[in-house]
Design an enzyme around this catalytic site. Structure first.
Site, PDB file in Angstrom:
ATOM      1  N   HIS A   1      -0.195  -2.024   5.203  1.00 12.81           N
ATOM      2  CA  HIS A   1      -1.484  -1.741   5.298  1.00 12.81           C
ATOM      3  C   HIS A   1      -1.999  -1.189   3.730  1.00 12.81           C
ATOM      4  O   HIS A   1      -1.166  -1.206   3.029  1.00 12.81           O
ATOM      5  CB  HIS A   1      -2.029  -0.531   6.200  1.00 12.81           C
TER       6      HIS A   1
ATOM      7  N   CYS B   1       5.827   3.714   7.092  1.00 10.20           N
ATOM      8  CA  CYS B   1       5.009   2.508   6.738  1.00 10.20           C
ATOM      9  C   CYS B   1       4.829   1.761   5.264  1.00 10.20           C
ATOM     10  O   CYS B   1       5.261   2.570   4.343  1.00 10.20           O
ATOM     11  CB  CYS B   1       3.458   2.593   7.131  1.00 10.20           C
TER      12      CYS B   1
END
Length: 526
Positions: free
Chosen positions: A422, A441
């Site tokens: 992301h 992440c």
């Protein structure tokens, strides 16, 4: 002809044929050496057969390079023993027994590459492991490994110790030793010169040596170097180049990390390069033509199309306490303006401390709060602080927008770790050299370029995508026409596009866990 065609369509039989051809070539070469030595006229002892030695040495060096890499990678004690034997045989006329042993060494190499083929798991046809020794990158690595081994044998490598960090302009008795170290590593060639005796000696350079430092004894310091204890500008420049090649902040300050890498000996460096190269070569030969690759210790993402890198980006990965996992998956959808459903672990570790400090934190960061029945909950700042200090039985969802921790795009792929690619609301973090900063992440710096690639190549509803691009608050999932493979890997050493060896910190302390060893049974030794 039909039978041969059908047989060789089998990858394992193809590999066996390639191995047999290579083995046959080696045996023919060795047989030619025997005939040459038998039929050739007798030579005076002072005039050895140059042709015989060069042909033999060519065969030996080819085997030695592969054996060196596998020995350094700790694949098997067989390769370590073979390497030491091959070094002894360099520039020596081999007898019949030794030539048989050389042929057996080639067979052991062949069986290892064939073994890798039998272990490979590929979604698409694999490239045979027998092709690895012919790969240009692999051959360049072998040259570097030979250089490092030559250096390891000819250079002492005492541990340098600093009580405190050393900044430009300061003085230290260790400066001279640091200069020697940088000279030995090829970062300070202009600070040193040879004496007249060494200049005469250096006219004959070993054929295995590729730098002046490897072929002669250590030179004297340049006469213009009046102050050997001062951290001067030229040394600062060399240290900065050294820091960049090791993924460190190039500030010229010699601290713990810079000193750590200065103390890594040529042999340790050779081991690191060999182990990583073998892991890379084994892994990359099973890849499809299009994929995303994230090298965690390098903090780097690469988009590969038809085998060529078309996008490079810095990334932020998980911190050591919450590492990004090694995995392979398929990106199946892209989310524009994603919501962030905060995992409970991140609520407890990261967000509750912020709420305890600032009761307005949830409102300022655009969080909606829900109980476990799905009902939205509201409280005063003081009440939020009290709840954060005690029991906090709520779920948090961060609304899309500029403050959303996921940024503008999320690239979703199935995995059991709840991680994905992301953007970020804090782009300034990409300026850091150590980017192990997330909760697992992967944040992508060039997220806009990556999203445009997906929109151009894989997003089904491009019309809706274009329509929503000006809207930063509406969250929308986009299906893809096909999935894109994504891999996270852990490579701490490699050759860059300029042929320089890059090294990176073992941020998760995983290097010791990678095991490339095989059992002796794979060699089928007679």
């Amino acid at each position: 002809m039909v039978i041969v065609s059908r047989l060789t369509s089998n990858p394992n039989i193809q590999n066996y044929c390639l191995i047999s051809i290579r083995r046959g070539f080696l045996q023919m070469l060795l047989m030619g050496l025997v005939l040459a030595s038998t039929n050739a006229p007798a030579l005076e002892p002072s005039a050895p057969s140059v042709y015989q030695l060069s042909e033999q040495d060519s065969a030996l060096e080819q085997i030695l390079g592969q054996t060196l890499l596998l020995s350094l990678a700790n694949v098997s004690p067989i390769f370590s023993a073979n390497y030491h034997q091959l070094v002894e045989w360099r520039h020596k006329t081999l007898n019949s027994e030794e030539r048989d042993k050389l042929s057996q060494m080639q067979q052991q190499l062949d069986h290892y590459w064939l073994y890798l083929d039998t272990q490979a798991e590929c979604n698409t046809p694999c490239v045979s492991a027998a092709s690895i020794p012919k790969d240009q990158y692999y051959l360049a690595v072998i040259v570097k490994l030979k250089q490092l081994m030559q250096q390891a044998e000819s250079t002492s490598w005492d541990t340098l110790i600093l009580e405190d960090k050393l900044s430009p302009g300061q003085e230290s008795p260790l400066i001279e030793s640091i200069k020697w170290r940088l000279f030995d590593l090829g970062f300070l060639p202009d600070k040193l010169k040879t004496s007249s005796e060494l200049t005469t000696e250096s006219e004959t350079i070993s054929p295995q040596a590729t730098t002046h430092a490897e072929s002669i004894a250590r030179p004297e310091l340049a006469e213009s170097d009046n102050n050997l204890k001062r951290y001067d500008d030229e040394l600062v420049s060399a240290i900065k180049a050294f820091q960049r090649q090791h993924g460190l902040l190039d500030d010229g300050v010699i601290g713990k990390q810079t000193l750590y890498w200065l103390n890594q000996s040529p042999f340790v460096r050779a081991q690191l390069l060999a182990k990583n190269t073998l892991r890379q070569q084994i892994f990359t030969r099973t890849l499809p033509s299009n994929y995303l690759l994230i090298n965690i210790p390098a903090f780097e993402l690469q988009l590969v199309e038809e085998g060529k890198v078309t996008l490079d980006s810095r990334v932020i990965v998980g911190k050591a306490s919450r590492p990004t996992p090694l995995l392979n998956s398929q990106i199946a959808s892209v989310v524009l303006n994603p919501q962030w459903r905060v995992p409970r672990s991140i609520i407890n570790r990261d967000i509750l401390p912020h709420i305890r400090h600032d009761g307005h934190y949830l409102q300022d960061r655009g969080f909606d709060v829900y109980d476990y029945d799905g009902t939205r909950v509201e409280h005063s700042p003081q009440e939020w602080q009290a709840l954060a200090a005690a029991n906090f039985p709520y779920r948090l969802v961060q609304r899309p927008g500029e403050k959303n921790a996921l940024g503008r795009y999320k690239f979703h792929f199935d995995n059991s770790f709840s991680v994905y690619l992301h953007g970020t609301s804090e782009p300034s973090l990409f300026k850091k050299t150590n980017r192990a900063l997330s909760s697992g992440c992967i944040r992508v710096e060039k997220v806009e370029e990556l999203a445009r690639w997906f929109q151009t190549h894989l997003v089904k509803d491009t019309r809706l995508w274009d329509k929503l691009m000006s809207n930063t608050t509406q969250s929308q999932w986009f299906a893809l026409s096909e999935t894109l493979p994504v891999y996270t890997v852990y490579w701490t050493s490699w050759l860059d596009e300029h042929g320089k060896v890059q090294y990176r910190n073992d941020i998760y302390q995983l290097e010791a866990d990678f095991n490339l060893a095989v059992t002796a049974s794979i060699f089928h030794i007679l």
